[in-house]
Structure formats: structure tokens, C-alpha cells
Design an enzyme around this catalytic site. Structure first.
Site, short mmCIF file in Angstrom:
data_model
loop_
_atom_site.label_atom_id
_atom_site.label_comp_id
_atom_site.label_asym_id
_atom_site.label_seq_id
_atom_site.Cartn_x
_atom_site.Cartn_y
_atom_site.Cartn_z
N LYS A 25 0.84 -1.20 0.00
CA LYS A 25 0.00 0.00 0.00
C LYS A 25 0.87 1.25 0.00
O LYS A 25 0.66 2.17 -0.80
CB LYS A 25 -0.92 -0.03 1.23
CG LYS A 25 -2.10 0.89 1.12
CD LYS A 25 -2.96 0.82 2.36
CE LYS A 25 -3.73 -0.50 2.46
NZ LYS A 25 -4.26 -0.75 3.80
N ARG A 95 -3.11 3.14 8.59
CA ARG A 95 -3.45 2.00 7.73
C ARG A 95 -2.30 1.00 7.69
O ARG A 95 -1.16 1.38 7.51
CB ARG A 95 -3.73 2.47 6.30
CG ARG A 95 -4.55 3.73 6.22
CD ARG A 95 -4.63 4.29 4.82
NE ARG A 95 -5.32 3.41 3.89
CZ ARG A 95 -5.37 3.64 2.59
NH1 ARG A 95 -4.73 4.64 2.04
NH2 ARG A 95 -6.03 2.80 1.80
N GLY A 104 -8.39 -8.00 4.69
CA GLY A 104 -9.20 -8.17 5.89
C GLY A 104 -8.44 -8.69 7.10
O GLY A 104 -9.02 -8.89 8.16
N MET A 106 -5.66 -7.28 8.56
CA MET A 106 -5.03 -6.30 9.44
C MET A 106 -5.90 -5.07 9.58
O MET A 106 -7.01 -5.03 9.11
CB MET A 106 -3.63 -6.05 8.94
CG MET A 106 -2.90 -7.37 9.13
SD MET A 106 -1.25 -7.50 8.62
CE MET A 106 -0.71 -5.87 8.77
N ARG A 362 -3.72 -1.34 -6.39
CA ARG A 362 -2.96 -2.60 -6.32
C ARG A 362 -3.42 -3.49 -7.47
O ARG A 362 -4.47 -3.25 -8.06
CB ARG A 362 -3.17 -3.31 -4.99
CG ARG A 362 -4.60 -3.74 -4.80
CD ARG A 362 -4.83 -4.42 -3.47
NE ARG A 362 -6.26 -4.30 -3.14
CZ ARG A 362 -6.76 -4.41 -1.93
NH1 ARG A 362 -5.98 -4.62 -0.90
NH2 ARG A 362 -8.05 -4.30 -1.73
N HIS A 480 -7.63 -45.43 -6.94
CA HIS A 480 -8.35 -45.80 -8.16
C HIS A 480 -9.38 -44.74 -8.53
O HIS A 480 -9.44 -44.26 -9.66
CB HIS A 480 -9.02 -47.16 -7.95
CG HIS A 480 -9.82 -47.61 -9.14
ND1 HIS A 480 -11.19 -47.47 -9.20
CD2 HIS A 480 -9.44 -48.16 -10.31
CE1 HIS A 480 -11.61 -47.93 -10.37
NE2 HIS A 480 -10.57 -48.36 -11.05
N SER A 790 10.17 -43.97 -20.07
CA SER A 790 9.05 -43.15 -19.62
C SER A 790 8.98 -43.30 -18.10
O SER A 790 8.84 -44.41 -17.59
CB SER A 790 7.76 -43.63 -20.27
OG SER A 790 6.68 -42.91 -19.75
N CYS A 857 5.00 -40.24 -17.41
CA CYS A 857 3.60 -40.58 -17.62
C CYS A 857 2.85 -40.80 -16.32
O CYS A 857 1.74 -41.28 -16.30
CB CYS A 857 3.48 -41.81 -18.51
SG CYS A 857 4.18 -43.28 -17.76
N TYR A 877 8.93 -35.11 -23.45
CA TYR A 877 7.50 -34.87 -23.33
C TYR A 877 6.99 -35.20 -21.93
O TYR A 877 7.66 -35.89 -21.16
CB TYR A 877 6.72 -35.70 -24.37
CG TYR A 877 6.76 -37.19 -24.11
CD1 TYR A 877 5.82 -37.79 -23.27
CD2 TYR A 877 7.73 -38.00 -24.70
CE1 TYR A 877 5.86 -39.14 -23.02
CE2 TYR A 877 7.77 -39.36 -24.46
CZ TYR A 877 6.83 -39.92 -23.61
OH TYR A 877 6.87 -41.27 -23.35
P1 ADP Z 1 -7.51 -2.34 3.68
O1 ADP Z 1 -6.07 -2.67 3.69
O2 ADP Z 1 -8.33 -3.27 4.49
O3 ADP Z 1 -8.04 -2.08 2.30
P2 ADP Z 1 -7.33 0.51 4.01
O4 ADP Z 1 -6.08 0.97 4.66
O5 ADP Z 1 -7.37 0.61 2.53
O6 ADP Z 1 -7.63 -0.95 4.50
O7 ADP Z 1 -8.53 1.33 4.64
C1 ADP Z 1 -9.85 0.97 4.45
C2 ADP Z 1 -10.65 2.13 3.96
O8 ADP Z 1 -10.52 3.24 4.82
C3 ADP Z 1 -10.23 2.65 2.62
O9 ADP Z 1 -10.81 1.91 1.61
C4 ADP Z 1 -10.76 4.07 2.65
O10 ADP Z 1 -12.12 4.08 2.24
C5 ADP Z 1 -10.67 4.44 4.09
N1 ADP Z 1 -9.49 5.30 4.28
C6 ADP Z 1 -8.25 4.92 4.60
N2 ADP Z 1 -7.43 6.00 4.67
C7 ADP Z 1 -8.19 7.08 4.38
C8 ADP Z 1 -7.94 8.47 4.27
N3 ADP Z 1 -6.72 8.99 4.46
N4 ADP Z 1 -8.96 9.28 3.96
C9 ADP Z 1 -10.20 8.77 3.75
N5 ADP Z 1 -10.50 7.46 3.84
C10 ADP Z 1 -9.51 6.63 4.15
MG MG Z 2 -7.94 -0.77 1.04
#
Ligand code: ADP
Ligand code: MG
Ligand code: MG
Length: 901
Positions: A25, A95, A104, A106, A362, A480, A790, A857, A877
Site C-alpha cells: 500500500k 493503515r 481483511g 489487518m 494494487r 483408483h 518413460s 507418464c 514430453y
Molecule cells: P484495507 O487494507 O483493508 O483495504 P485501508 O487501509 O485501505 O484498508 O482502509 C480501508 C478504507 O478506509 C479505505 O478503503 C478508505 O475508504 C478508508 N481510508 C483509509 N485512509 C483514508 C484516508 N486517508 N482518507 C479517507 N478514507 C480513508
Molecule cells: Mg484498502
């Protein structure tokens, strides 16, 4: 040590190549910033800090605090707001971001910096108390959940976590006020809720929700590092093979707000359709929303544009029509990102009062079909090379196209009743039956059936064929049932140990569930999961897919390995040719004898007591065999066909019930007792290592003679008609050169005789199956006479490890669970052991016969990692079951690209 990397104002310290240090990220936020895309300013704390944190009793490097403060200054300058300011405060998000995305797993905390001091300022500035208290309640909820509960190591019972409790408070409040949606709540409502939240937090967790911006920030940062070693993250890493040492980065970023009113919004999108791969901008958005609202399912998200509306979303407003300028801007970014990253992207964005901000990009996940379409389109758009296009698609994604599959959405909500080994891919749906005869009878009535057996044997084959799918309680990936099912591309799950089958009552108990004959079940043979009830099945039709055909034609041009198939009937051969097979690498002749008419001849032969008797019984089989070979050789005209001489232990043919004993006694004109005595005398303690393979042809040369004659008479017949046939006779289970030479003499004599009798000459070669360690060790001696090798890697794996492939069900699951084995060696070739024997045999064999033709084979011929190994070791092959042929072709191309010099 530089621990903090800034991004903002179109310039970043990092870039996309720094994923190891900045996480996916963070690296991509930096890259987008450098591309001039509007990204809220922020900074990334490196993965090295995470490593430090865990190596130093969960503490931070000394000057981290200083570096963070400095970076916050820069963010403040870029965003023209101050963190903790009373009048116009900057808010931050924290984040997580590992090297590889762990969806989902972290944590994220939004709106950090809202406190009793800063709230009045923002309200005055925005004149929008609803927005501010909505943001505040989100902060409190995320903070309590992520920082105060999870990272503190508190593990509440399922459904009793603090987030759940707070959500309950909110729902109760909405109910009391008769509000339908979050949008109906006013600023005053949200304010009341934040007070209720804080009270509950204190009561449940014992601490106060912090009212200081820096305490909130550091709490968030620590919680993200802490989450790297959370339970969920650890088990996810184990499944995905992500090393624990990698650590996560933390991104701290200025907040932008999608929840300030109707000119604000938030959304997620894919630069192309991730389900079909079509080049359409595809996504969802929500007005006046923040964070995860789009994916959380509280409100129904709206379609991004007009073109991707469905009947379900036709009435919802698209971003394209609501904010056309912003949509165009987003679409331009979409194109730029694809040009830049040269792959389909999964993006997150937020619109604040009419200004578009990008929050993430990503590489997007996609289905198999989409992966193929996107790769081919991008090659044709000249965005990537053909080689890159091929490397973008995984062999498993190719496989997705070759079998009917359960509907993905329905499968998610279906009830799982049992799990076993994924032996035959694709989906199968039908009514449960317990005998092969029932399977056949029900299928004749037009019913769809699932054949459930303890395990299967060659005598079940008709029922297996009639069934939609096969489910067994015992057996491994080369049992089998597994072999037969894979050969037909049929859905099959084996080794499903939870099944308690009661044949008498025709029912299965699985823990507390009872399944009776006629009950519907659905199976996902690619995952090994059995569901109760009927899930919709989607048919397979790869050849109608233009992108698939194009991709495969590129793969065929690039690959060096040839791909053959394992087939023993003209029907299978035709199927395999349709899938691109270039010959038969293994035609098992014993399968031809299970037919009810022929098996009698076979039994007579086995039970014969004199050579004379045996010879006449064997010769009864000759016309059948000749007919088989004419069929197969004709179908494979112009392509090589390797025919293996009789291989299995004889007792497989004489497992007789009382009636069969009686019939046979009548036929042979002997007493039943005599038959029983003879069967008893053939009993072996370990038939896998018993009288089988070339040992049969050596003890009973008339068997080899008959089979050779059938092959060569068929050859002479077809050559006479001007059809180009290329037989290769294969002697099984050879351990010494003397064994091979013994059989070779017999075969060559018959060939000469047939040529003389038919007054025609033809070309053939004789080789051997290498499936014993001794054969590998003495491959140079064997190659003096053998014209091809083979590798029979099923038996070679069995004999190298010294464990029986029919009995691994007892311990292999435990081995895999305890990580003693990382893979089932019958599925993916053991390169370190079995592979070493193969390499040795290749080198030794070619040292005496330079042009020795070499193939494989075993089941491994269709396993991508094993195909790669075969490429690296210079095999000519690989041969696999018809439905694996496209996968082998594709894997061979990937290997050729990977090891190109
Ligand atoms: P994940 O790794 O689970 O996708 P993110 O770090 O992308 O988590 O955060 C989840 C959501 O939080 C993002 O999709 C976004 O909508 C919101 N978000 C994160 N950072 C910001 C920010 N700086 N401003 C506004 N929304 C944010
Ligand atoms: Mg995200
Ligand atoms: Mg074998």
C-alpha cells in the site's frame, strides 16, 4: 536509520519498487504521488520498524518519534491544516500494509485527531455537525475494536467483541427512532451515540477512550504492528506461505472525507471487469459515506457507470451520471494507472466536496476466465509482451475453464457437510447412490447421481462413468477413484474420512448429519468440499472462448516440451486430441480386460495350470486386443502411441464372488474347489511389490507374445491402409537390464514374424517404464537396449519413499498438517529425492544413447511444478490425463519462458 518515508505534493521519498520496505500500500501510494495523482499526503513507517518492534520487546527505535513529528509537519504543510489544532484540525488515518496484500487480516483506524478540543473547531469550519459526529463515532468504534481490544490481546467470545456491542447500541437506537438507514441520523443523534459508545467502552474494557490526538495516533500505530502477530494474520500467513519475518508497514495519511454531504462519496473499482475480464471500468460507490461502507453491506452500493448496470442495479444512480466530470477524471486515472502498471488495478477513491482523491491501487484479483481475457487483450493492446501475457495466467486459472463449476455466489452460502482430498476438479451436483449398478440405473432414468463408496475398484467403473461425481471415504490422490475421475475430467473427492457409510441402510452419517439415498449433494472437487443440497452448476466450454484459444496458441509456439496423454480408448484419445495432445504417453492395456466378455478369458488365462492351457486362453484375447489397438492407433494417426504391456498384479482380476466362481468352474470344466485353491495360491501379501509388471511377461511369455502380436497386427493392418501409425511398446516395472532384454527378444521376434506373415514392414520402438530406483541407478545399462524411457512417477514415488500409495490416507493428512511434508508427493513431484533419481537416469541413459526419447507418464505429468522440473531436466514430453493436457501445455510454456537464457 531512515524509518519514515513521506509522500505528498506530487513528490514521494519512496516508489512502487520498494514494497519490501514500505509494504504494497505504501509503495503504491508513493508511486501514485510521483505520477502526479491526487493522493492525500502522508508517510509510511517501514517494515524494518515492525521487525525492530518485535526484536526489542515491542518498543520503537529511539528517533522514530522525531521522524514521525517531522513528517507530520510536512503533511500539515501539504494539507494546510494542523494536527490537534482547535480551529482547523488535520485528521489522520492509520493503515496497515504488508508486502503482499492480506485482505481483511489487518487493521485501519480512521479520523484520528478528533477530540473534545478539535471537534468544535471542525463543526464551526464545516457547519456540519452531522459529518463530524459521524466521523467521531467511527473513530471511537474502530479505536475501541482495533487498539483497545484486539491489540491488547483481549479475545472476547464470538459475537461479544466491543465492535459488535457498539453496533448493537447503534441498531437499537435506530430502531427506537424508527430510522431505516444511517443517513437518517442527525448530528445530534450521532453525538448521543458517541456518548453511549464511550460509556460502554469504559464499562467493558475498563479504560477511557483517549482524548489526546497523539495518544490516539501512537495507539493506532502500535495496534497495526501488533496486528501483524494477531491470530487471524498468523493463520492467514501460514496458508499463503508468507514469512513471519516480513513484518508490516504502517501508513499514516491525511484524512479526506466522503461523508461531508451529497457532493462527497467513496468507492472502489477495478480498471477492468474482474469477473469477465472485459475492458470495462467496473466499480461501486456510495454518496455521503466513508471507509468500508461500500463493502460493509449496510447500504446498497451504486454502479460506477451506465455500461455496467445490471437488472439489479438499473434503478440506482451511477457516478457517471451524477458527477460526470469526476467520473471522467477517474476514468483518466484508470487509464494512466493501467498504462503505468501494465496490469489490471483494484483502486479505492474518495470524493470530498467535488474533489477526487485516490487512496489505494494494487493489482486486482480476478477469476480464471478474466485472467485469460485480460492477458490476451493487454498483449493485443501492446501493453505487454506475449511472454508476459502467458506468465500473467496461472495454470490453475486455465483449469477453471475446463470443468463445469459450482456457482460461486451460491457456493458461499451453501452448507458444508464434509471435506476430503480434491481428487477430480470442477463441480458435481446429484442425488446420492451407493452402488455402481444403482448409479447406472438411476442415470439411465435421466437422474443425476453422486456415487458414494468406501473406495472404488475396477469393477465399479460403469457406475463411476454414469455418475456426475464420485465421493469416497478412503484413498489418496492416486487412488483408483482419483485416477479414473481425473482421466475423465470428472468431479471427485476422496479420503473423506468423516463419512460413515452404511451400505445396508443406504445412508451416510457425517457427525450429526444423515444423508440418505436420493438426497441431493453438491461437490467442489477443486477444493474437496461437499455441500448439502443443490448448488447451480455452470457448464465448461473452453474452445468457444477466443481469448483462451489465442493464449494457448502462443503457449504452444513457445513451449519446448511436447505434451501427450494417458488414454486407453479411442474416445479418451479423441478428447485428448481436442485438448491438444500430441500423442499417447501411456496406454494401459489392463483396462481393456475389465469388460465382462473379456474378463472371462482373462480369468481362464490366470487360472490355467499348464502353458498349453494358458496359451489357448490368452489367444482368445488376441482379437479383442487387436481391435482395441486398431481403434486407438487409428485415432492417433501420425502421432506416437506408447502401449504398456500388462502391468497389474493378477489377483485384481480374480476377486470373485460365489456365482462368478461357479460360472468359471463350468466354463473351465473343473470343480469350484479347484478354482478356489488356485485363487488362494495366487494370494500375495504385498501385491504392489509382488508378481506384476514385466515379472508377468517373464513368467508367462505367452502374455507378452499375445500383446505384441495384437499391437503389430494392428500396425500392419493400418500401415497397409496407408495410415501412418507409430507404436512404441513399453515394458513395465523393469529393475534390471536382463529383465528388459528378456522381453525385448520376445517382442522383436513377434514383430519380425508379423512383418513376414503380412509381407509389410513397419517402424516401431521398444522402451521401458522407469519406476524403480534400481532402474534409475542402472539406467545406462538399460539404455543399451531400450529406445525410450518413460518415468512412471507414481510407482517411482512409491518405491523411493517406500510407502504404498493405496495406504497413504492413513498418515499423509497428518504429515501435511504437521508440515513434515509441504505437499503430497504423489501430486507434486518430490524434486529433492525422486527428482534426483530422474535426473540421474536421464544423464545415465543419454550417456549411452544420445537420442534416447524420454518422457513422464505418472500423475505428475499434469502438475505444473512437475512439468517445470521435466523441462529443466531436458525431457522430451510429459503425458497426463486428457483434461490436464491444456494445463501441461501451458505450464510447459511458462517453464520455457522462465528458464530462457
Ligand atoms: P484495507 O487494507 O483493508 O483495504 P485501508 O487501509 O485501505 O484498508 O482502509 C480501508 C478504507 O478506509 C479505505 O478503503 C478508505 O475508504 C478508508 N481510508 C483509509 N485512509 C483514508 C484516508 N486517508 N482518507 C479517507 N478514507 C480513508
Ligand atoms: Mg484498502
Ligand atoms: Mg507402475
Amino acid at each position: 536509520m531512515k524509518s519514515v518515508y513521506f509522500f505528498g505534493n506530487k513528490k514521494a521519498d519512496g516508489n512502487a519498487d520498494m514494497k519490501n520496505l514500505l509494504g504494497g500500500k505504501g509503495a503504491n501510494l508513493a508511486e501514485m504521488t510521483n505520477l502526479g495523482i491526487a493522493v492525500p499526503a502522508g508517510f509510511t513507517i517501514t517494515t524494518e520498524v515492525c521487525t525492530y518492534y518485535y526484536q526489542n520487546a515491542q518498543s520503537f527505535p529511539q528517533d522514530l518519534d522525531k521522524q514521525v513529528k517531522l513528517s507530520i509537519k510536512k503533511v500539515e504543510q501539504a494539507m494546510r491544516k494542523k494536527f490537534g489544532d482547535k480551529k482547523d484540525p488535520l485528521l489522520l488515518s492509520v493503515r496497515s500494509g504488508a508486502r503482499m496484500s492480506m485482505p481483511g487480516m489487518m487493521e485501519t483506524v480512521l479520523n484520528i485527531g478528533l477530540t473534545s478540543k478539535t471537534i468544535p473547531g471542525i463543526i464551526a469550519k464545516t457547519d456540519n455537525s452531522r459529518f463530524v459526529y459521524d466521523a467521531y463515532r467511527r473513530l471511537i468504534m474502530m479505536y475501541a475494536d482495533v487498539v483497545m481490544e484486539k491489540s491488547a490481546g483481549i479475545e472476547p467470545q464470538e459475537g461479544h467483541g466491543i465492535r459488535h456491542q457498539l453496533e448493537k447500541i447503534l441498531n437499537l437506537y435506530k430502531k427506537e427512532k424508527k430510522y431505516k438507514s444511517d443517513i437518517d441520523l442527525s448530528g445530534e443523534d450521532w453525538k448521543i451515540i458517541t456518548e453511549k459508545f464511550k460509556l460502554r467502552i469504559k464499562k467493558v474494557l475498563g479504560g477511557e477512550f483517549p482524548d489526546d490526538p497523539y495518544e490516539q495516533l501512537w495507539g493506532g500505530i502500535k495496534a497495526v504492528f501488533q496486528s501483524w502477530n494477531g491470530k487471524r494474520a498468523i493463520s492467514y500467513r501460514r496458508i499463503e506461505n508468507i514469512p513471519g519475518e516480513w513484518g508490516t508497514a504502517v501508513n499514516v495519511q491525511a484524512m479526506v472525507f466522503g461523508n461531508t454531504g451529497d457532493l462527497s462519496a467513496t468507492g472502489v473499482a477495478f480498471t477492468r471487469n474482474p469477473a469477465t475480464g472485459s475492458n470495462q471500468f467496473y466499480g461501486e460507490w456510495l454518496k455521503n459515506a466513508q471507509g468500508e461502507d461500500v463493502v460493509a453491506g449496510i447500504r446498497t452500493p451504486q454502479p460506477l457507470n451506465e455500461a455496467t448496470k445490471t437488472t439489479a442495479s438499473i434503478h440506482l444512480e451511477s457516478l457517471e451520471s451524477f458527477l460526470p466530470d469526476i467520473y471522467l477524471e477517474l476514468n483518466t486515472i484508470r487509464k494512466n494507472l493501467e498504462q503505468h502498471y501494465r496490469d489490471m488495478q483494484d483502486i479505492e477513491f474518495t470524493i470530498e466536496e467535488g474533489k477526487l482523491w485516490m487512496l489505494q491501487t494494487r493489482t486486482g484479483k480476478r477469476t480464471g476466465g478474466a485472467a485469460i481475457t485480460i492477458a490476451v487483450d493487454m498483449v493485443n493492446e501492446k501493453l505487454i509482451s506475449k511472454e508476459e501475457g502467458i506468465m500473467r495466467v496461472s495454470p490453475n486459472q486455465i483449469d477453471e475453464l475446463l470443468h463445469p463449476r459450482l456457482d460461486i455466489k451460491e457456493e458461499k452460502s451453501a452448507e458444508v457437510v464434509a471435506k476430503g482430498l480434491p481428487a477430480g476438479p470442477g463441480g458435481g451436483v446429484g442425488q446420492v447412490v451407493f452402488t455402481p449398478d444403482d448409479a447406472e440405473a438411476w442415470a439411465k432414468e435421466g437422474k443425476k447421481v453422486i456415487l458414494v463408496r468406501e473406495e472404488t475398484s475396477p469393477e465399479d467403473v460403469h457406475g463411476m462413468h454414469a455418475a456426475e461425481a464420485i465421493l469416497t471415504a478412503k484413498g489418496g490422490m492416486t487412488s483408483h477413484a482419483a485416477l479414473v475421475a481425473r482421466g475423465w475430467g470428472k468431479c471427485c473427492i476422496v479420503g473423506c474420512a468423516d463419512l460413515n457409510i452404511n451400505y445396508d441402510n443406504k445412508e451416510i452419517t457425517i457427525k450429526n448429519t444423515l444423508i440418505k439415498e436420493g438426497d441431493w449433494v453438491s461437490m467442489n472437487g477443486s477444493k474437496g468440499v461437499v455441500y448439502l443440497g443443490q448448488v447451480t452448476l455452470q457448464p465448461a466450454d473452453p474452445e468457444s472462448n477466443n481469448a483462451y484459444r489465442e493464449l494457448m496458441s502462443w503457449a504452444d509456439n513457445i513451449r519446448i516440451l511436447k505434451v501427450r496423454t494417458n488414454a486407453d480408448s479411442p474416445e479418451d484419445s479423441k478428447q485428448a486430441i481436442a485438448f491438444g495432445a500430441e500423442g499417447i504417453g501411456l496406454c494401459r492395456t489392463e483396462h481393456m480386460f475389465f469388460d465382462p466378455k473379456r474378463i472371462m478369458g482373462m480369468r481362464k488365462m490366470i487360472l490355467a495350470e499348464s502353458e498349453h492351457e494358458r496359451r489357448s486362453a490368452v489367444m482368445e484375447l488376441l482379437p479383442y486386443q487387436r481391435k482395441d489397438f486398431i481403434g486407438i492407433l487409428n485415432t492417433m494417426a501420425g502421432k506416437p502411441v506408447t502401449i504398456r504391456l500388462l502391468d497389474p498384479p493378477l489377483h485384481e482380476f480374480i476377486q470373485l464372488n460365489d456365482i462368478q466362481v461357479k460360472d468359471l468352474a463350468n466354463e473351465l470344466n473343473v470343480t469350484e474347489q479347484k478354482i478356489r485353491d488356485r485363487i488362494a495360491s495366487l494370494h500375495e501379501f504385498n501385491p504392489m511389490l509382488g508378481h506384476r509388471g514385466c515379472r508377468l511377461g517373464i513368467a508367462y511369455p505367452e502374455i507378452t507374445e499375445m500383446q505384441a502380436r495384437a499391437i503389430f497386427e494392428a500396425t500392419a493392418d493400418l500401415i497397409g491402409k496407408g495410415i501412418n501409425v507409430m507404436p512404441e511398446v513399453m515394458v513395465p516395472l523393469v529393475g534390471t537390464n536382463t529383465e528388459f532384454e528378456n522381453q525385448e527378444v520376445i517382442i522383436r521376434n513377434i514383430a519380425d514374424t508379423v512383418m513376414k506373415e503380412k509381407k509389410i514392414s513397419f517402424h516401431y520402438i521398444i522402451g521401458t517404464m522407469i519406476e524403480l530406483p534400481r532402474a534409475c541407478l542402472t539406467a545406462d545399462e538399460i539404455a543399451e537396449h531400450a529406445e525410450f524411457f518413460s518415468f512412471g512417477t507414481n510407482d517411482l514415488t512409491q518405491t523411493t519413499y517406500g510407502f504404498s500409495r493405496d495406504d497413504i490416507g492413513g498418515f499423509l493428512p497428518g504429515y501435511l498438517e504437521q508440515n513434515i511434508f509441504s505437499k503430497d508427493p504423489f501430486q507434486s513431484l518430490d524434486k529433492a529425492g525422486v527428482g534426483k533419481l530422474i535426473s540421474m537416469a536421464v544423464t545415465k541413459g543419454r550417456s549411452v544413447r544420445k537420442n534416447l526419447k524420454i518422457g513422464i507418464c505418472g500423475e505428475h505429468g499434469g502438475d505444473p511444478a512437475s512439468v517445470e522440473f521435466c523441462h529443466q531436466n531436458g525431457l522430451d514430453y510429459v503425458s497426463c490425463s486428457p483434461f490436464r493436457v491444456p494445463i501441461a501445455r501451458f505450464a510447459a510454456a511458462q517453464a520455457a519462458i522462465k528458464y530462457r537464457d
